[in-house]
Design a protein around this motif. Structure first.
Motif: not given
Length: 723
Positions: A377-378, A431, A437-440, A456-458
């Motif tokens: 998810a992230s 990405r 998925a959120r990618v930071d 905060r990431a999976q």
């Protein structure tokens, strides 16, 4: 007018069959002899020393007229139709610092260690063909490629250019790459001959090693690379070997290379490795490189002329030097297929580079099958400028990236820099495959901030890096810039942490047991970001296997302290390689009963392979090992079947054969490998021959140097191998 037209056609490479050396139906030897007979003494001397091809205003060097602007240059001979020699460094790609087309750059393969980790000579040959093709299309016809120095020293700053610690693997991989380069009618060297296995004090150090040990290790790697690749030139090294400079070493050049191996090509010096006229010429050096810029003087001009006049060097030796150079140019096709500017299929080149990285990256750890990433998810991507590109090694092999350096301005900006990143950003590639998925991204400069993002990431993917370069070695294996603290902080915040290594060689990993997965990406090359993302998400199976032993600590090495590598420490005058002798890398670990962190040949996959029904038969006196390899997992993947031999003379197992195979789930295939006869023998110094002792030979098939099935025993008679 007619003379001018003839000269123009000759310079353009348009040959007319009026002269015997222009007849492509003749052998390279016959063509070289015919051309040599027409050359004046001055024309011969012009072919045996090159000029430096790059300008360097601060040192008073100007670019020679006619030079493209790279490592070396010899002007054309219009009278005889001899093309100009345009030379470029090319360990990983065409290292063309002046860029014939401004902003164009070239394609870089991943590190040589990555190509070696593929255990795939066909892939190495494809990489060489790509480099040779780009060189030819830029106007270069000589590439200073083919680095085959063995990794005796994991702190060597130039390991990324080479092919690991094993002579069979290194020789076959580098030989295949040379064969690929020369398929494009571009002459390749093999280098650096010989035993240039560290950069510390490389210009002065004396390497001490016995003949048998040298023949069975570093020299065997060169012997195999020359047999498989048939390079047009051998580049001799900076260092001394047993008291004599490598470029004026009669044992290396005359006795071994040209005598025992019957090498027909020529020997060129490395840039700054020339030290004499008469001694070097008599010892077997054929061409002095860029002498006016790097040597004390141009030895192969006035000093050599004087030596010949004084009877110190026979005139026939000058003819031999020129004949060897011409023969190589004819053999490779430099005369018949002149290099000139042409379009480059950049997409095809990038695909070759991407496939090389995908096949050469090594999955070292994968707890609980964290990889491949299953659409988390992230994702937190952290560190190593992964938002901009992938790291490259420094020095003469550095390939100017198309589009420029993705992270300019990092120190050092001067030689052996600039520190360079290829603009293939892992972040963008991740990405592109991450779906919804959120990618930071976090730069990783603040471990606390990176840990907060990871929490905060999976999944957290941490990129760490170790810049290395020609001319310098590392004092230890520690990651720089507090990156160990970064990994520790991220792993503490998120146990689902993947670490991607962009490094020159093995590094210490004190956090290894606390991360979920580790991928050794080496220096990933021009398409490295896309290749890494493909591996992380399972678009391709990681099939690289370590071409080196990964030590647990420096204390396990033959020389725990690399003298002269630490800042301020005095340079060594000599290095003793008789400590390990021929038992380099995994063979040293066996001999000393040491357990490495990761053994030679090791690498994980996303699937599993079993080896079934090992059979051995003897064909023409050589064992052939047949093994049925089955993919017993649920994904397609590739396995490397490795065969190690233990001879009656030694308690140490040696890699004697290998093969790689790609299999679908449930698929099986039988691989048959003919073992290299020299790995079943020892070199007898007295007779200067390879001799196989009679007796029991244990053959081990397995997945690494330590993961082996029970041996199959064969009894072989004594045999002296043909030279």
């Amino acid at each position: 007018m007619r003379a001018a037209l003839t000269a123009a056609l000759a310079l353009a490479g348009v040959l007319h069959a009026a002269e015997p050396w222009q007849d492509a139906r003749r052998s390279p030897d016959a063509r070289a002899a015919a051309l040599l007979a027409r050359m004046t003494t001055e024309e011969k001397f012009r072919l045996i020393h090159s000029e430096f091809g790059e300008p360097e205003p601060s040192r008073g060097w100007t670019k020679p007229a006619g030079a493209l602007g790279s490592a070396g240059y010899i002007p054309a001979n219009p009278r005889l139709g001899i093309p100009a020699l345009q030379e470029s460094d090319a360990g990983l790609g065409v290292a063309n610092p002046l860029e014939i087309r401004p902003g164009d750059g070239a394609t870089s393969l991943p590190a040589g260690l990555a190509v070696a980790a593929s255990f795939d000579p066909d892939l190495a040959q494809a990489g060489g063909a790509m480099i040779g093709g780009e060189a030819h299309a830029k106007g270069f016809n000589v590439l200073l490629a083919g680095g085959v120095n063995l990794q005796r020293e994991p702190r060597n700053g130039r390991n990324f250019e080479y092919a690991g610690e094993d002579p069979l693997l290194a020789g076959r991989i580098v030989g295949a790459a040379i064969r690929g380069i020369q398929s494009a009618h571009v002459l390749s060297t093999v280098k650096h001959y010989a035993l240039n296995d560290q950069e510390t004090a490389r210009n002065t150090i004396d390497v001490r090693i016995g003949e048998q040990a040298a023949r069975e290790s570093d020299l065997l790697a060169f012997e195999l690379a020359i047999e498989h690749g048939q390079p047009g030139a051998v580049m001799c090294a900076y260092n001394k070997v047993n008291g004599d400079w490598a470029c004026e070493n009669d044992f290396l050049l005359n006795r071994v290379l040209k005598g025992d191996w019957r090498y027909p090509g020529f020997v060129m010096s490395d840039w700054g490795a020339g030290h004499s006229a008469a001694k070097a010429a008599n010892a077997g050096l054929d061409q002095e490189s860029a002498a006016e810029a790097f040597d004390a003087q141009v030895f192969f001009d006035a000093p050599l002329k004087a030596a010949i006049a004084a009877g110190e060097v026979a005139p026939a030796r000058l003819d031999d030097m020129v004949r060897r150079i011409l023969r190589s140019l004819f053999a490779v096709g430099v005369f018949d297929h002149p290099a000139r500017p042409a379009p480059i299929d950049v997409a095809a080149s990038m695909a070759v580079a991407r496939r090389a990285e995908e096949a050469g990256a090594v999955l070292l750890r994968n707890e609980h099958d964290l990889l491949p990433l299953a659409q988390p998810a992230s994702i937190a991507v952290i560190g190593a400028h992964a938002d901009k590109g992938v790291l490259a090694g420094g020095g003469s092999s550095l390939v100017t990236p198309r589009g420029g350096n993705a992270v300019p301005g990092l120190q050092p900006t001067a030689w052996p820099g600039p520190v360079t990143y290829h603009p293939s950003a892992p972040l963008a590639a991740i990405r592109a495959l991450a779906g919804q998925a959120r990618v930071d991204f976090d730069p990783g400069t603040d471990p606390a901030a990176a840990a907060a993002l990871a929490a905060r990431a999976q999944v957290a993917v941490v990129f760490v890096q170790q810049w290395a370069a020609e001319s310098i070695d590392a004092a230890d294996l520690t990651l720089p810039d507090q990156q160990d603290a970064l990994v520790e902080a991220v792993a503490h915040a998120n146990p689902r942490t993947v670490v991607v290594l962009e490094t020159n060689s093995p590094v210490a990993m004190p956090w290894l047991d606390r991360v979920g997965a580790v991928l050794a990406a080496w220096y990933p090359g021009s398409a490295g970001g896309e290749a890494i993302a493909n591996l992380l998400f399972g678009k391709v199976d990681p099939s690289g296997r370590l071409p080196i032993t990964w030590p647990r600590a420096l204390a396990q090495l033959p020389r725990p302290v690399l003298e002269g590598a630490a800042p301020g420490s005095p340079p060594p005058t000599a290095v003793n390689y008789d400590i390990e002798g021929a038992d380099v890398g995994y063979r040293w670990f066996q001999r000393q009963r040491l357990e490495p962190l990761f053994p030679f040949g090791y690498g994980l996959s996303y699937t599993r392979f079993e080896h079934e029904a090992t059979k051995v038969r003897i064909v023409d006196g050589v064992p052939q090992v047949a093994v049925r390899v089955r993919n017993v997992g649920t994904r397609a993947g590739a396995d490397v079947m490795q065969v190690y031999a233990q001879t009656p003379d030694s308690p140490v197992r040696r890699l004697a054969g290998f093969a790689k195979v790609s299999l679908a789930p449930g698929e099986a295939r039988t691989l048959t490998v003919a073992l290299e006869p020299r790995l079943l023998a020892h070199f007898d110094v007295a007779s200067r021959r390879w001799v196989r002792s009679a007796g029991d030979f244990a053959l081990f098939v397995g997945h690494s140097a330590t993961d082996l099935a029970a041996p199959v025993h064969v009894t072989l008679p004594a045999q002296t191998l043909d030279p």
